[in-house]
Scaffold this active site. Sequence first.
Site, PDB file in Angstrom:
ATOM      1  N   ASP A 168       0.860  -1.191   0.000  1.00 37.80           N
ATOM      2  CA  ASP A 168       0.000   0.000   0.000  1.00 37.80           C
ATOM      3  C   ASP A 168       0.891   1.234   0.000  1.00 37.80           C
ATOM      4  O   ASP A 168       2.107   1.135   0.202  1.00 37.80           O
ATOM      5  CB  ASP A 168      -0.889   0.002   1.255  1.00 37.80           C
ATOM      6  CG  ASP A 168      -1.752   1.246   1.352  1.00 37.80           C
ATOM      7  OD1 ASP A 168      -2.349   1.649   0.342  1.00 37.80           O
ATOM      8  OD2 ASP A 168      -1.825   1.859   2.440  1.00 37.80           O
ATOM      9  N   SER A 169       0.276   2.398  -0.161  1.00 38.83           N
ATOM     10  CA  SER A 169       1.028   3.650  -0.086  1.00 38.83           C
ATOM     11  C   SER A 169       1.526   3.903   1.342  1.00 38.83           C
ATOM     12  O   SER A 169       2.392   4.747   1.536  1.00 38.83           O
ATOM     13  CB  SER A 169       0.131   4.801  -0.535  1.00 38.83           C
ATOM     14  OG  SER A 169      -1.044   4.820   0.241  1.00 38.83           O
ATOM     15  N   CYS A 201      -4.213  -1.251  -2.094  1.00 37.25           N
ATOM     16  CA  CYS A 201      -4.399   0.193  -2.188  1.00 37.25           C
ATOM     17  C   CYS A 201      -5.346   0.418  -3.358  1.00 37.25           C
ATOM     18  O   CYS A 201      -5.112  -0.099  -4.452  1.00 37.25           O
ATOM     19  CB  CYS A 201      -3.050   0.863  -2.458  1.00 37.25           C
ATOM     20  SG  CYS A 201      -3.155   2.613  -2.861  1.00 37.25           S
ATOM     21  N   GLU A 203      -5.179   9.109   9.992  1.00 38.24           N
ATOM     22  CA  GLU A 203      -3.777   9.025  10.439  1.00 38.24           C
ATOM     23  C   GLU A 203      -3.571   9.801  11.738  1.00 38.24           C
ATOM     24  O   GLU A 203      -2.673   9.499  12.512  1.00 38.24           O
ATOM     25  CB  GLU A 203      -2.853   9.522   9.335  1.00 38.24           C
ATOM     26  CG  GLU A 203      -3.038   8.663   8.097  1.00 38.24           C
ATOM     27  CD  GLU A 203      -1.790   8.350   7.330  1.00 38.24           C
ATOM     28  OE1 GLU A 203      -0.763   8.957   7.616  1.00 38.24           O
ATOM     29  OE2 GLU A 203      -1.875   7.488   6.432  1.00 38.24           O
ATOM     30  N   CYS A 235     -11.348   3.268  -0.250  1.00 43.85           N
ATOM     31  CA  CYS A 235      -9.992   3.709   0.104  1.00 43.85           C
ATOM     32  C   CYS A 235      -9.610   2.915   1.351  1.00 43.85           C
ATOM     33  O   CYS A 235     -10.453   2.709   2.239  1.00 43.85           O
ATOM     34  CB  CYS A 235     -10.003   5.202   0.400  1.00 43.85           C
ATOM     35  SG  CYS A 235      -8.485   5.799   1.158  1.00 43.85           S
ATOM     36  N   HIS A 291      -8.131   3.456   4.008  1.00 40.75           N
ATOM     37  CA  HIS A 291      -8.294   4.047   5.342  1.00 40.75           C
ATOM     38  C   HIS A 291      -9.744   4.053   5.822  1.00 40.75           C
ATOM     39  O   HIS A 291      -9.991   4.110   7.019  1.00 40.75           O
ATOM     40  CB  HIS A 291      -7.817   5.501   5.338  1.00 40.75           C
ATOM     41  CG  HIS A 291      -6.340   5.675   5.315  1.00 40.75           C
ATOM     42  ND1 HIS A 291      -5.558   5.243   4.277  1.00 40.75           N
ATOM     43  CD2 HIS A 291      -5.497   6.247   6.216  1.00 40.75           C
ATOM     44  CE1 HIS A 291      -4.296   5.546   4.524  1.00 40.75           C
ATOM     45  NE2 HIS A 291      -4.227   6.156   5.689  1.00 40.75           N
TER      46      HIS A 291
HETATM   47  N1  DGL Z   1      -4.100   3.753   0.127  1.00 40.06           N
HETATM   48  C1  DGL Z   1      -4.768   4.807  -0.599  1.00 40.06           C
HETATM   49  C2  DGL Z   1      -5.995   4.226  -1.305  1.00 40.06           C
HETATM   50  O1  DGL Z   1      -6.557   3.231  -0.905  1.00 40.06           O
HETATM   51  C3  DGL Z   1      -5.160   5.959   0.317  1.00 40.06           C
HETATM   52  C4  DGL Z   1      -4.015   6.784   0.809  1.00 40.06           C
HETATM   53  C5  DGL Z   1      -3.254   7.509  -0.300  1.00 40.06           C
HETATM   54  O2  DGL Z   1      -3.789   8.440  -0.922  1.00 40.06           O
HETATM   55  O3  DGL Z   1      -2.140   7.093  -0.539  1.00 40.06           O
HETATM   56  O4  DGL Z   1      -6.421   4.777  -2.284  1.00 40.06           O
END
Ligand code: DGL
Length: 280
Positions: free
Chosen positions: A19-20, A82, A161, A193, A195
């Site tokens: 993931d990011s 992600c 976060e 997303c 999060h």
């Molecule tokens: N992990 C990203 C997503 O699911 C969210 C956080 C980001 O923008 O990196 O799209």
Amino acid sequence: MMEANKLQQKKNAPIGVFDSGVGGLTVFREIMRQIPNEKMIYFGDTARVPYGSKSKNTITRFARQIVRFLRTHDVKTIVVACNTASAYALESLQAEFDIPIIGVVEPGAKVAAETTRNGNIGVIATEGTIGSRIYNSYINQMNPEATIYGKACPLFVPLVEEGWLKDPVTREVASRYLAELKDKDIDTLILGCTHYPLLRSTIQEVVGDRVTLVNPAYETAVTLKNLLSGMDLLNTEVPTQGEQQHKFFVSDKAERFLEFANSIIEHGIPNPQTIQIEDY
Ligand code: DGL
């Protein structure tokens, strides 16, 4: 005998998950719950987060580097945990690499298409995911009658976060973002997303009980389990006590990642190692 050993070795190989940053831990957590024997190598791109506001080319380049890194750990399959990376890069990754790679978008879209009764589906996600209209195309392939209403909710990521999961500020932000979806009479809402599942109760409170929330993290773990079982690659060996079952890697700020991970993963995680992802 040799063949049997080789198969066992393959079954025992880890799954790569990336993931990011920390958000993909919601997917990691679901995989852990549904297929607890599996080992995982998790990579969080904490140096380059957020992905949601970057271009398709940039995200595809990042994702390629990460897949190359994960392959150095002999992973048997990869989960793009992600939504933005799944939206932008999954197709290129699947074409380029010769191991099974799945994303989080298709599983979530499938459940939403099956769940809706009135055909009005909401999707909340990053700007990148909403702009790609990827949920629209997957849902309409399965349910051409469905109408999809997308809404980017960029403030949700920093709020999560910050740990403000049930804070009045988060509730206010959610009310503003979701007002236009409520006006569209949606009966299903995709948390598109990584999060957002952490804001589930606040979002449910705002949209009301008549709207079914779809968490792609859960559905992705189901898809992964079916994929591994179909290839006869589910790990049948129970991890031994004291064995380090999962390994974590980040591209920056390992302490901050650890703190967040320990707040959402039961029993916590081992110390993440920082790597130079640009080298891959
Ligand atoms: N992990 C990203 C997503 O699911 C969210 C956080 C980001 O923008 O990196 O799209």
